[in-house]
Design a protein around this motif. Structure first.
Motif, PDB file in Angstrom:
ATOM      1  N   ILE A   1       0.847  -1.186   0.000  1.00 42.99           N
ATOM      2  CA  ILE A   1       0.000   0.000   0.000  1.00 42.99           C
ATOM      3  C   ILE A   1       0.890   1.247   0.000  1.00 42.99           C
ATOM      4  CG2 ILE A   1      -1.828   1.247   1.194  1.00 42.99           C
ATOM      5  CD1 ILE A   1      -2.640  -1.526   0.068  1.00 42.99           C
ATOM      6  N   ASP A   2       0.611   2.141  -0.934  1.00 48.26           N
ATOM      7  CA  ASP A   2       1.370   3.388  -1.046  1.00 48.26           C
ATOM      8  C   ASP A   2       0.640   4.472  -0.259  1.00 48.26           C
ATOM      9  OD1 ASP A   2       2.752   5.663  -1.708  1.00 48.26           O
ATOM     10  OD2 ASP A   2       2.470   5.476  -3.880  1.00 48.26           O
TER      11      ASP A   2
ATOM     12  N   GLY B   1      -0.309   7.277  -2.370  1.00 47.46           N
ATOM     13  CA  GLY B   1      -0.944   6.894  -3.626  1.00 47.46           C
ATOM     14  C   GLY B   1      -2.431   7.183  -3.657  1.00 47.46           C
TER      15      GLY B   1
ATOM     16  N   GLN C   1      -8.115   4.927  -2.910  1.00 46.51           N
ATOM     17  CA  GLN C   1      -8.592   3.549  -2.784  1.00 46.51           C
ATOM     18  C   GLN C   1      -7.540   2.630  -3.407  1.00 46.51           C
ATOM     19  OE1 GLN C   1     -10.837   5.761  -4.587  1.00 46.51           O
ATOM     20  NE2 GLN C   1     -11.716   6.420  -2.633  1.00 46.51           N
ATOM     21  N   GLN C   2      -7.099   1.621  -2.658  1.00 46.32           N
ATOM     22  CA  GLN C   2      -6.083   0.704  -3.169  1.00 46.32           C
ATOM     23  C   GLN C   2      -6.476  -0.736  -2.864  1.00 46.32           C
ATOM     24  OE1 GLN C   2      -1.962   1.778  -2.309  1.00 46.32           O
ATOM     25  NE2 GLN C   2      -2.567   3.920  -1.990  1.00 46.32           N
TER      26      GLN C   2
ATOM     27  N   VAL D   1      -6.054   6.328   2.996  1.00 52.35           N
ATOM     28  CA  VAL D   1      -6.205   5.273   1.987  1.00 52.35           C
ATOM     29  C   VAL D   1      -7.266   4.269   2.437  1.00 52.35           C
ATOM     30  CG1 VAL D   1      -5.076   3.430   0.696  1.00 52.35           C
ATOM     31  CG2 VAL D   1      -3.799   5.511   1.272  1.00 52.35           C
TER      32      VAL D   1
END
Length: 645
Positions: free
Chosen positions: A475-476, A479, A482-483, A608
């Motif tokens: 998980i970034d 980033g 939503q991942q 996130v």
């Protein structure tokens, strides 16, 4: 060119250039269709014994309809099975354990396959789960050749099974003339059976490398006059090169000279299919692997594998001049509808065994006040998995009582075996509140594994959990909002969670870190996803000794977990985990009372949303206490969820 020939070749997508020079004659051409089933796992009927209802998504009784259709289309055909046939559901357990086959009785799988006209079959790794005596007894009921070329007797010099067979068949060419065709067929199974079924095989057999054996056997079949060589290998396809003795060696087998068709299995995946786009050597249009036609038909009869070959007789020898491999499904997953009707034959010939299985799985052993399910078993602490760990723990505590091992702290490892994904969006444990029957116990623990206890250091326990954490994507934190959480290529049965006696173990997972180990158990990054690992409220001591209860598959190295091997086993129990689970459940007022509590969690990543897919059936199991939110139902049997903050 005759209309019949041109039509046939058009069906295969093939083109032939024919010389028109006077005096030249037509070379004989034969179309041969090779069909394959694999990994049926005793799903002879389209019946889900765990949910006690019919299914349209799997079952050999559905595949048989496709077999009849495919045979009717081709003037010449062969049918092979690629193993993992005899184990996999309560019907398999019934005839192996509950009401074992009597002398002279035919195993229900062979009652069906004998009538189906199978030409030859391979032995898969799960055929060894019930031991060699049962396997040999079961195979004696097959009226077709059973093959394996890489399992040797204990002396290492003699084959334990028939290594190969030369099938002689009369075929009809495109002009209606008949010819004799000699087809050499060999079988291979993963060498890891010596790890996975050590208690059944150690000291009884040895297993050789699949590729090494193929390099010997294929040219030997050619020397014996084989016009065509078919390799039935119970192995899957990996994207990267693997060391010798690995379980998925299809790419290496495809490069053995002289192989005309490669029939694959074991991995429960579908080749040719979009999942293999970009794989080295994979031609998804023609269904070839490094130029060799290859097919892998999923699992449980959900696809029929087909390899269509065009053979030409040139200079008195038959040669494959073109080919195409393809899959035919029994179910339209996108539109959730069956594609074929059920063939009535299997239900008729195994009606007695089917009813006996139903009678057995419907018998009650325990009770639960709340539903037990595995829909979220890969992302949050799950009661379905925790019950298994609890039963293992209590069993092992009794086993070591009064011994020198009794003083060591004990942990228990268990994984969510039914976790959807490639198995299908209905393949989750889902037990309603109320009576717990044998079918539910089998649903909680689907394999006939036995209990083992290993002795490890705290550092090795940590590495075990790090290996399990490889099922998650990185998980970034900077980033997208939503991942996706899960690496869908990581099998759920390798996601071990751990609990400690007296609830002594606690840990969290930091998924902003890369996975420490790769899928082969080799160090990939100097990182740690396992954080806040504690025992009895104190940081876990890397030098301390621990006992960990697990199953024979994991204890003997299954899944490539670091440090796990036979030399770590200190309690080699003969009892099946399912038996221990049934006894433990029966001893409690309710399955959800007085057991272990949650031991682990995924650490939130600020900003996130961690999202994952599960079966749509999970929606009905959401409660205010579930740390999961529904994002949307997808309409294909799945739903998108995210972890609550």
């Amino acid at each position: 060119m005759s209309g019949r020939l041109s039509g046939a070749l058009a069906t295969l997508g093939l083109v032939t250039l024919v010389a028109s020079t006077p005096g030249l004659t037509w070379a004989a051409e034969v179309r041969l269709r090779v069909m394959q089933t694999s990994d049926i796992h005793m799903n002879l009927l389209n019946y889900d014994y765990y949910q006690d209802r019919e299914s349209q998504e799997f079952g050999l009784s559905k595949t048989i309809t496709l077999i009849h259709q495919a045979r009717a289309e081709a003037p010449n055909s062969l049918l092979f099975d690629n193993g993992d046939l005899l184990q996999g559901n309560p019907l398999g357990d019934l005839v192996a354990r509950v009401k074992p086959l009597k002398a002279g009785e035919v195993h229900p799988a062979y009652k069906v396959l004998n009538l189906l006209g199978v030409d030859a079959a391979n032995i898969g790794n799960h055929e060894f789960n019930y031991g060699l005596p049962f396997l040999r007894q079961a195979l004696s009921g097959a009226t077709f050749p059973y093959l394996n070329a890489n399992v040797m007797e204990a002396d290492g010099r003699r084959h334990a099974f028939t290594p190969s067979v030369m099938l002689e068949r009369e075929v009809t060419d495109e002009q209606g003339k008949t010819h004799k065709l000699k087809i050499g067929v060999m079988g291979l199974t993963p060498p890891q059976i010596m790890e996975w079924d050590r208690q059944n095989l150690a000291g009884r057999v040895q297993v050789r490398d699949m590729v090494e054996v193929a390099r010997e056997t294929v040219p030997a079949l050619r020397r014996q006059g084989a016009d065509l060589v078919v390799v039935i290998a119970h192995t899957g396809i990996e994207k990267t090169e693997l060391p010798r003795l690995s379980e998925n060696m299809a790419a290496q087998l495809a490069r053995v000279p002289g192989v005309d068709a490669l029939l694959l299995g074991h991995a429960h995946t579908e080749f040719p299919g979009p999942g293999f786009a970009g794989y080295p050597g994979a031609d998804l249009d023609k269904g070839r692997l490094f130029g060799v036609p290859a097919v892998m038909p999923g699992r449980w009869g959900d696809h029929l594998g087909i390899v269509d070959l065009r053979l030409s007789d040139k200079g008195g020898r038959w040669h494959v001049v073109d080919s195409r491999a393809s899959l035919r499904p029994i179910f339209d997953r996108a539109n959730r509808r069956p594609l074929v009707a059920t063939d009535p034959m299997p239900a008729a010939v195994i009606a007695t065994e089917h009813q006996a299985t139903l009678d057995h799985v419907r018998s009650q052993v325990a009770h639960t006040d709340t539903p037990i399910h595995s829909y979220f078993g890969q992302t949050v602490d799950s009661l379905a998995v925790r019950l298994v760990a609890q039963a293992q723990l209590r069993y092992a505590q009794r086993a070591v009582q009064g011994t020198a091992l009794d003083r060591l702290p004990m942990l228990s490892a268990a994984a969510p075996f039914k976790s959807g994904g490639r198995q299908g969006w209905t393949q989750y444990t889902d037990i309603p509140a109320g009576p717990i029957a044998i079918k539910h116990v089998a649903d909680l623990y689907v394999y006939p594994n036995t209990i083992k206890v290993v002795k490890l250091t705290g550092a090795q326990v940590r590495d075990w959990l790090e290996m399990s954490a490889g099922q998650f994507r990185r998980i970034d934190p900077a980033g997208p909002a939503q991942q996706p959480l899960l690496d869908t290529g990581y099998p759920g049965f390798n996601f071990d969670m751990m609990w400690g006696a007296d609830d002594g173990l606690r840990y969290a997972l930091d998924l902003t870190q890369p996975a420490r180990f790769d899928k082969e158990g080799k160090l990939a990054n100097d990182s740690h996803r396992v954080v806040d690992l504690s025992w009895k409220g104190q940081p876990l001591d890397d030098q301390a000794a621990f006992l960990v209860v697990t199953n024979n598959y994991r204890a003997y190295g299954g899944g490539h977990f670091p440090a796990l091997a036979a030399d770590k086993v200190v309690v080699d129990a003969p009892d099946e985990t399912r038996e221990a689970l049934a006894r433990d459940l029966a001893s409690q007022p309710s399955a959800d009372e007085g057991g272990l509590s949650a031991s682990w969690r995924i650490r939130p990543v600020p900003g996130v949303k961690l999202q994952f897919l599960s079966g749509a059936g999970a929606i009905a199991r959401l409660t205010p206490a579930t740390p999961v939110r529904l994002v949307k139902e997808n309409g294909d049997g799945s739903a998108l969820f995210e972890l609550a903050d």
